[in-house]
Design an enzyme around this catalytic site. Structure first.
Site: not given
Ligand code: NAD
Length: 256
Positions: A41, A194, A161, A165
């Site tokens: 991360d 989520i 986005y 995706k």
């Molecule tokens: P979050 O923001 O809680 O966690 C994302 C993590 O990615 C963070 O720890 C951040 O530091 C890290 N990150 C960001 N840019 C980075 C980089 N350049 N290099 C390394 N690490 C990096 O988000 P989340 O909700 O846990 O989402 C995780 C994944 O799931 C994402 O790709 C998001 O697009 C996808 N997603 C989330 C949801 C949702 O509803 N939460 C839905 C669909 C998809």
């Protein structure tokens, strides 16, 4: 189907975006199921907390790797370090990603576009480039790339986005075909809404806020990070051995 407890004994898992949300929950789930876990991360502080949680949960020592997934050298160094320390990588969750502020497509600046595509699509590509050669050499492995509901349908105000995706799914399906004969399985997961830091930030800026997000979920609530983690563990397990090139939607009916 659930993954048997201890189903990952002797296995090594690598999770990006492991400092928060879905990535943290999945890293914890892999560790609880017996895997040694490498965590990558941008956030060193967040990684410290995930390693603390893993140690508190089962006494395992996780490997924390500060890494920007948009930087090819960083990614290669992190993957190589995991293989050096643990000897192999069996299960991967390429999950790091960033959200897009809600705005119509032509209001997105070129810098914003590049950043969103860079982290959420190119980041996955760079991870695959570093991970797959190790898996081919060791005789196989399983990878899950994070997509989204926005990978299977359009969302108003989310053009960059959704482009990233959707791209993850095309990348996943094609790479799955490239490496199927090498016993490297590559799938995508498409989470619904989520309850994570990302969604708390996003909900604050979106008309309708958190209540509006809940209203978008036919199941009547937001998903839990652990509900994505369990699907990722299944996809990477022997139970998922015939599954490759799929995009598994886990979304409470959001995109149905
Ligand atoms: P979050 O923001 O809680 O966690 C994302 C993590 O990615 C963070 O720890 C951040 O530091 C890290 N990150 C960001 N840019 C980075 C980089 N350049 N290099 C390394 N690490 C990096 O988000 P989340 O909700 O846990 O989402 C995780 C994944 O799931 C994402 O790709 C998001 O697009 C996808 N997603 C989330 C949801 C949702 O509803 N939460 C839905 C669909 C998809």
């Amino acid at each position: 189907m659930t993954v048997p407890p201890e189903g990952y004994n002797g296995k090594v898992a690598f999770v990006t975006g492991a400092a928060s949300g879905i990535g943290r929950a999945t890293a914890l789930a892999f560790a609880r199921a017996g895997a040694q876990v490498a965590l990558a991360d941008l956030s060193a502080d967040g990684l410290k907390e995930t390693t603390r949680l893993i140690a508190a949960d089962g006494g395992r020592q996780a490997l924390a790797l500060t890494c920007d997934v948009t930087n090819e050298q960083d990614v290669k160094a992190a993957v190589d370090k995991a293989v050096e320390d643990f000897g192999r990588i069996d299960a991967v969750f390429n999950n790091a990603g960033i959200e897009q502020p809600v705005k119509p497509a032509t209001d997105i600046s070129k810098d914003e576009w590049d950043r969103i595509i860079g982290v959420s699509l190119t980041g996955v590509f760079l991870c695959l480039k570093a991970q797959i050669p190790h898996m081919v050499r060791q005789g196989g492995g399983a990878i899950v790339n994070v997509s989204s509901g926005a990978g299977v349908k359009g969302f108003q105000g989310q053009a960059a986005y959704a482009a990233a995706k959707h791209g993850v799914i095309g990348l996943t399906k094609s790479a799955a075909l490239d490496y199927a004969a090498d016993n490297v399985r590559i799938n995508a997961i498409c989470p619904g809404i989520i309850d994570t830091e990302m969604i708390r930030r996003f909900g604050d800026t979106r008309p309708g806020g958190r209540e509006g997000l809940i209203a978008d979920e036919p199941i009547g609530r937001l998903g839990k990070p652990e509900e994505i983690a369990s699907a990722v563990l299944w996809l990477c397990s022997d139970g998922g051995a015939f599954t490759t090139g799929t995009a598994l939607v886990v979304d409470g009916g959001q995109t149905t």
